[in-house]
Design a protein around this motif. Sequence first.
Motif, short mmCIF file in Angstrom:
data_model
loop_
_atom_site.label_atom_id
_atom_site.label_comp_id
_atom_site.label_asym_id
_atom_site.label_seq_id
_atom_site.Cartn_x
_atom_site.Cartn_y
_atom_site.Cartn_z
N TYR A 142 0.83 -1.19 0.00
CA TYR A 142 0.00 0.00 0.00
C TYR A 142 0.87 1.25 0.00
O TYR A 142 1.87 1.31 0.72
N VAL A 143 0.52 2.21 -0.84
CA VAL A 143 1.18 3.50 -0.81
C VAL A 143 0.09 4.57 -0.71
O VAL A 143 -0.87 4.58 -1.47
N GLU A 144 0.25 5.43 0.26
CA GLU A 144 -0.76 6.47 0.50
C GLU A 144 -0.80 7.44 -0.67
O GLU A 144 0.25 7.92 -1.12
N SER A 176 14.78 -1.83 -5.93
CA SER A 176 13.99 -0.60 -6.06
C SER A 176 12.65 -0.88 -6.69
O SER A 176 12.44 -1.90 -7.35
N LEU A 177 11.74 0.06 -6.49
CA LEU A 177 10.37 -0.07 -6.97
C LEU A 177 9.90 1.29 -7.44
O LEU A 177 10.05 2.29 -6.73
N LYS A 178 9.34 1.34 -8.66
CA LYS A 178 8.80 2.60 -9.18
C LYS A 178 7.37 2.76 -8.71
O LYS A 178 6.58 1.82 -8.78
N VAL A 179 7.03 3.92 -8.19
CA VAL A 179 5.73 4.18 -7.59
C VAL A 179 4.93 5.14 -8.46
O VAL A 179 5.48 6.14 -8.94
N GLN A 180 3.65 4.83 -8.67
CA GLN A 180 2.76 5.70 -9.45
C GLN A 180 1.88 6.47 -8.48
O GLN A 180 0.96 5.92 -7.88
N CYS A 181 2.17 7.75 -8.27
CA CYS A 181 1.36 8.59 -7.38
C CYS A 181 0.18 9.17 -8.15
O CYS A 181 0.22 9.31 -9.37
N TYR A 226 0.40 14.56 -6.68
CA TYR A 226 1.13 13.99 -5.55
C TYR A 226 2.46 13.44 -6.05
O TYR A 226 2.63 13.11 -7.21
N SER A 227 3.39 13.33 -5.12
CA SER A 227 4.71 12.77 -5.44
C SER A 227 5.31 12.18 -4.18
O SER A 227 4.93 12.56 -3.06
N LEU A 228 6.25 11.24 -4.36
CA LEU A 228 7.02 10.78 -3.21
C LEU A 228 7.85 11.94 -2.68
O LEU A 228 8.03 12.95 -3.35
N GLN A 229 8.35 11.78 -1.46
CA GLN A 229 9.18 12.81 -0.83
C GLN A 229 10.27 13.31 -1.77
O GLN A 229 10.90 12.53 -2.46
N CYS A 285 2.78 9.21 -0.84
CA CYS A 285 2.78 10.29 -1.84
C CYS A 285 2.21 11.54 -1.19
O CYS A 285 1.11 11.52 -0.64
N ILE A 286 2.97 12.63 -1.23
CA ILE A 286 2.55 13.87 -0.59
C ILE A 286 2.16 14.89 -1.64
O ILE A 286 2.65 14.87 -2.77
N ARG A 287 1.26 15.79 -1.27
CA ARG A 287 0.80 16.81 -2.22
C ARG A 287 1.94 17.75 -2.57
O ARG A 287 2.71 18.17 -1.70
#
Length: 564
Positions: A87-89, A105-110, A114-117, A136-138
């Motif tokens: 789970y990714v917020e 590593s793992l690529k995340v789709q926000c 939103y984006s990762l830090q 994922c933060i705004r």
Amino acid sequence: MLFFWLFYLIFFLFQVKSCEFPQFKYGCLYYEEILRPNFPVSIGNKYSYKCDNGFSPPSGLFWDYLRCTVQGWEPEVPCVRKCVFHYVENGESAYWEKIYVQGQSLKVQCYNGYSLQNGQDTMTCTENGWSPPPKCIRIKIECSVPILDRKLVVSPRKEKYRVGDLLEFSCRSGHRVGPDSVQCYHFGWSPSFPTCKGQVASCAQPPEIPNGEINGAKRVEYSHGEVVGYDCKPRFLLKGPNKIQCVDGMWTTLPVCVEEERTCGDIPELEHGSVKFSVPPYHHGDSVEFTCAETFTMIGLGSVSCLSGKWTQLPKCVATDQLEKCRVLKSTDIEAIKPKRNEFQHNSTMYYKCRDKQEYEHSICINGKWNPEPNCTSKWKTSCPPPPQIPNTLVIETTVKYLDGEKLSVLCQDNYLTQDPEEMMCKDGRWQSLPHCIDSRGKCGPPPPIDNGDITSLSLPEYEPFSSVDYQCQKYYLLKGKKTITCRNGKWSEPPTCLHACIIPENIMEARKIILKRRHTENIYSHSGEDIEFECKYGYHKARGSPPFRTKCISGTINYPTCE
């Protein structure tokens, strides 16, 4: 006589080389307190070990063997972090849990907006878990529309620019002073916008840098726009831009060569090959040469280098009579091949001509694979704008463009520390995986004491941020928790505890007419929390009201069953 000397050499190696008691993070040997007096041990010995919760052997098994070899203990890192992704917020999540190990590593789709830090799109499993965290933060939905020099031609022109957008520049007249493109980041546009100027000045010789040198021969004068590269001397690591540019009489930001203290371990063994004589220690930048046995051919580079504490990839020694041939790729884009064959021997060259092109390209057959791969499509590599000025890093004023795949390391300002990753990469025309400089959040005092245990090093009155110390328990005590604690925000992470072990006396078993069901060792010893199973001695049966035969050692106490 040769056989005698070979036998003597092997005997000597096995006698002289030995392994001390293994000290490693996040795990321990089974029955290590009993085994400790047996060390050091000779080559060939192996011991079973387990890892703490959240860690596993590199094999992924619940437990594995630690082996004493000529190079030392293997695996070199016995316990690696396991990271679970499900789970990714504020982002796309997986359908089921997936396990990753340290280094993967793992690529995340926000979600949009939103984006990762720090604007990153990739998480890496590190020793301390996911970096950056799976959240994922705004971010700023956009960059402001820039106010620019009227002589500049800007492309594309929009009403809004979003994070990741590029702006390209040219001058209607005169010379461009500054970059030809910039990128929108979560912290704004970077680098600074260019201007247009009628006349520009040339530059004098580029400056010398401590522990580094300029690529190529120096000249007296350099024209506006010319680029010069730098390299660091052995044992030093380049931080900042490795290329500088002459911009209107001034050179852009110089790189810095910092000492790399990490050294590499023993030289890795090459099957069917040998290394030319070399003496440790192996510092950053050091190289060693390999040769293959007489009937074997080397595939790959004949030398490996020590880079930031790790050896580069080993070559391979392949039996010469087993080298594979290369077949000609059938492609409608290739018009002609010289020489005309269907297959080529190892190390032979093929020349080919692409349609609509006059010149011939060439590839070399390396053990069944073409190098480079024959290709008639455009070989133009995408480039990135000059690297951004990341908050809290030393100033980088550069106008140099970087090609796809190139990397750049940064240095944080005083009182800031680099958080993984340490370098950013030019990928698909944009800078990605930006480093993050964080406040170095205070120092720590001495590590906290624990009952029945102590730290393995001399205690200091003060520790730098992110320093670590290891604990060990006294004999017959079991360490519970992480044996390594780290200084963060002026506080130590939670220390481990030392649990009492269980020693099962023969007189108690005799009195209760019981024996151990599965006895793997002569020592009747059990760690706290470990399962123990008893059974009745021959001719006896379980007494009425007796506790179960299967029980646990709980901090030094066992609830013994009874037979009659």
